[in-house]
Design a protein around this motif. Structure first.
Motif, PDB file in Angstrom:
ATOM      1  N   TYR A 155     -54.489 -13.887 -40.028  1.00  2.89           N
ATOM      2  CA  TYR A 155     -54.681 -15.022 -40.933  1.00  2.89           C
ATOM      3  C   TYR A 155     -54.452 -16.376 -40.266  1.00  2.89           C
ATOM      4  O   TYR A 155     -54.704 -17.397 -40.883  1.00  2.89           O
ATOM      5  CB  TYR A 155     -53.685 -14.937 -42.099  1.00  2.89           C
ATOM      6  CG  TYR A 155     -53.954 -13.850 -43.116  1.00  2.89           C
ATOM      7  CD1 TYR A 155     -54.785 -14.098 -44.208  1.00  2.89           C
ATOM      8  CD2 TYR A 155     -53.381 -12.598 -42.999  1.00  2.89           C
ATOM      9  CE1 TYR A 155     -55.012 -13.117 -45.163  1.00  2.89           C
ATOM     10  CE2 TYR A 155     -53.603 -11.606 -43.951  1.00  2.89           C
ATOM     11  CZ  TYR A 155     -54.420 -11.876 -45.031  1.00  2.89           C
ATOM     12  OH  TYR A 155     -54.651 -10.908 -45.975  1.00  2.89           O
ATOM     13  N   ASN A 156     -53.858 -16.392 -39.064  1.00  2.63           N
ATOM     14  CA  ASN A 156     -53.497 -17.706 -38.510  1.00  2.63           C
ATOM     15  C   ASN A 156     -53.965 -17.879 -37.076  1.00  2.63           C
ATOM     16  O   ASN A 156     -54.249 -16.906 -36.375  1.00  2.63           O
ATOM     17  CB  ASN A 156     -51.981 -17.933 -38.657  1.00  2.63           C
ATOM     18  CG  ASN A 156     -51.180 -16.963 -37.817  1.00  2.63           C
ATOM     19  OD1 ASN A 156     -51.251 -16.995 -36.590  1.00  2.63           O
ATOM     20  ND2 ASN A 156     -50.430 -16.078 -38.463  1.00  2.63           N
ATOM     21  N   PRO A 157     -54.050 -19.147 -36.613  1.00  2.00           N
ATOM     22  CA  PRO A 157     -54.624 -19.407 -35.291  1.00  2.00           C
ATOM     23  C   PRO A 157     -53.816 -18.797 -34.151  1.00  2.00           C
ATOM     24  O   PRO A 157     -54.385 -18.434 -33.133  1.00  2.00           O
ATOM     25  CB  PRO A 157     -54.635 -20.942 -35.201  1.00  2.00           C
ATOM     26  CG  PRO A 157     -53.697 -21.420 -36.261  1.00  2.00           C
ATOM     27  CD  PRO A 157     -53.726 -20.387 -37.329  1.00  2.00           C
ATOM     28  N   ARG A 158     -52.498 -18.673 -34.332  1.00  2.00           N
ATOM     29  CA  ARG A 158     -51.704 -18.155 -33.216  1.00  2.00           C
ATOM     30  C   ARG A 158     -51.903 -16.660 -33.013  1.00  2.00           C
ATOM     31  O   ARG A 158     -51.994 -16.185 -31.885  1.00  2.00           O
ATOM     32  CB  ARG A 158     -50.230 -18.483 -33.436  1.00  2.00           C
ATOM     33  CG  ARG A 158     -49.979 -19.958 -33.212  1.00  2.00           C
ATOM     34  CD  ARG A 158     -48.644 -20.378 -33.777  1.00  2.00           C
ATOM     35  NE  ARG A 158     -48.638 -21.801 -34.005  1.00  2.00           N
ATOM     36  CZ  ARG A 158     -48.104 -22.691 -33.162  1.00  2.00           C
ATOM     37  NH1 ARG A 158     -47.536 -22.298 -32.057  1.00  2.00           N
ATOM     38  NH2 ARG A 158     -48.158 -23.975 -33.442  1.00  2.00           N
ATOM     39  N   THR A 159     -51.958 -15.908 -34.108  1.00  2.00           N
ATOM     40  CA  THR A 159     -52.234 -14.473 -33.948  1.00  2.00           C
ATOM     41  C   THR A 159     -53.649 -14.274 -33.416  1.00  2.00           C
ATOM     42  O   THR A 159     -53.893 -13.415 -32.563  1.00  2.00           O
ATOM     43  CB  THR A 159     -52.024 -13.739 -35.287  1.00  2.00           C
ATOM     44  OG1 THR A 159     -50.623 -13.798 -35.612  1.00  2.00           O
ATOM     45  CG2 THR A 159     -52.430 -12.286 -35.199  1.00  2.00           C
ATOM     46  N   LEU A 172     -53.565 -14.976 -29.787  1.00  2.00           N
ATOM     47  CA  LEU A 172     -52.879 -13.874 -29.100  1.00  2.00           C
ATOM     48  C   LEU A 172     -53.851 -12.708 -28.865  1.00  2.00           C
ATOM     49  O   LEU A 172     -53.910 -12.131 -27.776  1.00  2.00           O
ATOM     50  CB  LEU A 172     -51.711 -13.458 -29.990  1.00  2.00           C
ATOM     51  CG  LEU A 172     -50.567 -12.636 -29.470  1.00  2.00           C
ATOM     52  CD1 LEU A 172     -49.307 -13.005 -30.245  1.00  2.00           C
ATOM     53  CD2 LEU A 172     -50.844 -11.169 -29.626  1.00  2.00           C
ATOM     54  N   LEU A 173     -54.650 -12.394 -29.891  1.00  2.00           N
ATOM     55  CA  LEU A 173     -55.584 -11.277 -29.762  1.00  2.00           C
ATOM     56  C   LEU A 173     -56.765 -11.656 -28.864  1.00  2.00           C
ATOM     57  O   LEU A 173     -57.296 -10.812 -28.134  1.00  2.00           O
ATOM     58  CB  LEU A 173     -56.060 -10.830 -31.147  1.00  2.00           C
ATOM     59  CG  LEU A 173     -54.944 -10.289 -32.053  1.00  2.00           C
ATOM     60  CD1 LEU A 173     -55.503  -9.850 -33.397  1.00  2.00           C
ATOM     61  CD2 LEU A 173     -54.212  -9.120 -31.387  1.00  2.00           C
ATOM     62  N   THR A 190     -58.296 -20.796 -44.837  1.00  2.00           N
ATOM     63  CA  THR A 190     -57.810 -19.798 -43.874  1.00  2.00           C
ATOM     64  C   THR A 190     -58.683 -19.818 -42.629  1.00  2.00           C
ATOM     65  O   THR A 190     -58.194 -19.842 -41.499  1.00  2.00           O
ATOM     66  CB  THR A 190     -57.883 -18.368 -44.472  1.00  2.00           C
ATOM     67  OG1 THR A 190     -57.315 -18.359 -45.763  1.00  2.00           O
ATOM     68  CG2 THR A 190     -57.191 -17.366 -43.574  1.00  2.00           C
ATOM     69  N   GLY A 192     -58.552 -23.152 -40.651  1.00  2.00           N
ATOM     70  CA  GLY A 192     -57.255 -23.250 -39.982  1.00  2.00           C
ATOM     71  C   GLY A 192     -57.138 -22.301 -38.800  1.00  2.00           C
ATOM     72  O   GLY A 192     -56.632 -22.662 -37.740  1.00  2.00           O
ATOM     73  N   ALA A 193     -57.632 -21.077 -38.984  1.00  3.36           N
ATOM     74  CA  ALA A 193     -57.500 -20.078 -37.915  1.00  3.36           C
ATOM     75  C   ALA A 193     -58.396 -20.412 -36.735  1.00  3.36           C
ATOM     76  O   ALA A 193     -58.078 -20.100 -35.587  1.00  3.36           O
ATOM     77  CB  ALA A 193     -57.823 -18.686 -38.449  1.00  3.36           C
TER      78      ALA A 193
END
Lengths: 348, 294
Positions: B118-122, B125-126, B144, B147-148
């Motif tokens: 749901y978020n830009p950091r995850t 990371l992926l 969502t 933002g992501a």
């Protein structure tokens, strides 16, 4: 008596005894859990950073610090749930929750989102990381992903695996396994369920709540007592029928000409009888559901489970569930009914 | 805007599946997602059959992605997962973290909609683990997605579920089997009798959900046709259309026309509504209850 129990627990800690993890939605509930024998208490802050984001529930910084001090004085541990999935707009609230957990001296954080786990490990390396049930890790491949990447030490398994499957998972990972032992039963895989969001716009993943009270409507009609979530009729009760809280997965619906509980009846999970099996297959901790419940619930349920775990430690293979434990837990079960859920294969 | 045909979520007889993908080979789809996402007990098609269908579609110019299961429980499920992640010809859509572990370090895999990203950091990371496409979770709002996607590298594509019955939940329990008094392990493959799932209505007769084995879907058809400009400006480059037993090919054509601008979004929505045996909804995208039509 409490002191004696505590000593018993200190001894147990060195063994592989199954730990008891109890819920607290308030400082009073936390103290009740500690007083009645919880090894761990888990709680959340008063915002959307955790999956029990209900009005009037949860902790501010002062209560959290007081609760942790109370638990630590008695040799018990506290975990803070930061287990919703933050988005760009509220990311900072979740990292702040982890900062607040560390500042208050929490022993662990219960987290689901990978980037939040990454943050916790980088910024608060002394905070133990537990993967929330919202993390939806149902296989050892998934658990190992979280251990290898983020140093997750323990994981709460979603309520979808049979005992044999739990055993397979526990055998194949170095992550400690925690399972739900008692309380409300999610029928759907946690962290993947959008039923509440579909019906009322509030979902566990994003808002930290399933079927929130503000979306629930009760109405007496000539056809019976109606329970609605938003506009959707979840169930209708005839006079004398016991009404249940309207979550989508516990409603009665029409499917191919029959009206029945299409997913699950309003029942609670109760796995007391499985305790010896849990211990044998290497389950590290049993979790009691119910941060939204009263301190009295926490006290009574914790007491029963403490007695059962102590009996298991004493009696081993001779362990048997006592009638008074069953009766005490039944008083707190949804619809007064209990199930083994997915732990028992026929349930599936 | 590219069009993706999502994985077939129902259990159809083998011949019907093969015929369907013959038509898909000649369809307007740019990308086709294949494989079994819902239930590992389904065996009308073997793993090799999916590879063969994929080869046929690839030869017709389609990009083919092989999907992993949404919910892995048993050792058998993990064996299937490894076959999917270890094959070479096709990109893989990961739908749980076990699949992500298998795929980490390989470039090109797809973050499936069943992964709660749901978020830009995850997402970043992926991306660092090799993901090159993100299918937003079904609950994703426009905010969502915007933002992501902020500050992501351009090679990371974004896809949104835009048409069909939304998969809302998965369980260990099979609800189709339950309706017939059966357990999952002896389900008699009752899903075969319901090519679009088993409809569930409230006690007032309002269609609410559809039972599809261990998966629960919305009865309403999710439809973002009227939201095309907002999707494009949010950075979405791919729309996922979920196959049904009737009208899937016609829906692809309507979406093609709408994306090209040959058909106004609202007109497209009206024409799509005629294909759907249920009301339309688009609430999640608008930050409301998913079942609402905004």
């Amino acid at each position: 008596m409490v002191w004696g129990k505590r000593r018993a627990r200190c001894l147990r800690k060195e063994s592989d005894a199954v730990e008891l993890v109890c819920p607290a939605g308030s400082l009073a509930a936390l103290e009740a859990a500690v007083d009645h024998g919880a090894d761990w208490v888990y709680c959340g802050l008063r915002d959307d950073t955790n999956a029990r984001n209900f009005p009037g529930l949860n902790f501010d910084d002062a209560a959290l610090a007081a609760g942790i001090a109370y638990a630590h004085r008695r040799g018990r541990r506290v975990a803070l749930a930061v287990n919703t999935y933050p988005q760009a707009a509220n990311w900072g609230r979740s990292t702040a929750a982890l900062d607040r957990a560390a500042a208050a001296g929490a022993d662990a954080a219960i987290v689901a989102d990978p980037a939040l786990l990454h943050y916790a490990r980088a910024v608060h390396p002394r905070l133990e990381l537990h993967l929330s049930v919202q993390g939806s890790a149902t296989s050892y491949e998934a658990l190992e992903f979280f251990r290898e990447r983020f140093g997750v030490r323990r994981a709460v398994l979603p309520r979808v695996l049979s005992l044999a499957q739990v055993e397979q998972v526990a055998r194949s990972t170095r992550v400690e396994i925690e399972v739900f032992g008692f309380g409300g039963l999610c029928v759907m895989t946690e962290g993947r369920c959008s039923l509440s969001g579909w019906v009322c716009g509030v979902s566990p993943n994003v808002a930290g709540a399933c079927s929130p009270a503000q979306a629930v409507r009760w109405r007496e009609t000539r056809a019976g007592l109606e329970a609605r979530l938003a506009a959707v009729l979840v169930d209708r009760y005839a006079p004398g029928e016991r009404a249940a809280y309207p979550t989508v997965c516990k409603g009665r619906y029409q499917v191919a000409g029959e009206v029945y509980h299409a997913f699950e009846e309003p029942v609670s999970l109760n796995t007391l009888e499985l305790l010896p099996r849990f211990a044998a297959i290497g389950v590290r901790a049993v979790k009691i559901e119910g941060r939204q419940r009263s301190a009295a619930y926490v006290a009574q349920v914790t007491r029963v489970w403490r007695e059962a775990l102590d009996a298991l430690a004493r009696e081993g293979a001779r362990f048997a569930v006592r009638a008074e434990w069953k009766a005490a837990l039944a008083r707190h079960a949804e619809g007064s009914q209990c199930t083994l859920g997915a732990f028992s294969r026929p349930w599936k | 805007m590219k069009l993706a045909l999502g994985p077939l979520l129902y259990y159809w007889p083998r011949a019907r599946v093969l015929d369907f993908y013959e038509e898909v080979a000649r369809s307007a789809a740019d990308i086709v997602y294949l494989g079994e996402v819902v239930c590992a007990r389904r065996h009308e098609l073997a793993f090799e059959d999916w590879l063969a269908i994929g080869a046929r579609l690839a030869a017709c110019g389609k990009e083919v992605v092989l999907c992993a299961l949404a919910l892995s429980e048993s050792e058998g499920d993990l064996k299937l997962l490894r076959r999917v992640t270890d094959q070479n010809p096709f990109r893989v859509e990961a739908n749980d973290w076990g699949a992500v572990r298998r795929l980490a370090g390989r470039e090109g895999w797809v973050i499936g909609p069943h992964l709660p990203v749901y978020n830009p950091r995850t997402l970043a990371l992926l991306h660092g683990l090799g993901a090159r496409r993100w299918v937003a979770p079904f609950e994703a709002t426009r905010e969502t997605v915007v933002g992501a996607l902020a500050a992501q590298p351009p090679e990371l594509e974004a896809e949104v579920f835009a048409w069909g019955r939304l998969p809302l939940a998965h369980s260990a329990r099979c609800f189709t089997a339950r309706r017939f008094g059966l357990q999952k392990e002896s389900c008699e493959y009752r899903c075969l009798g319901f090519p679009d799932g088993l409809p569930l209505a409230t006690r007032e007769g309002e269609p609410l959900l559809v039972l599809n084995g261990v998966q629960t879907q919305s009865a309403a058809y999710y439809c973002l046709a009227a939201d095309l400009p907002a999707l494009a400006s949010a950075g979405v480059g791919i729309l996922r259309l979920s196959p049904q037993s009737e009208g899937a090919l016609r829906a692809l054509e309507l979406w093609r026309d709408a994306c090209k601008g040959a058909l106004d979004g609202r007109r497209a929505r009206d024409e799509l509504a005629a294909l759907a045996p249920a009301p339309l909804a688009n609430g999640f995208w608008h930050g409301r209850a998913g079942g609402v039509l905004a």
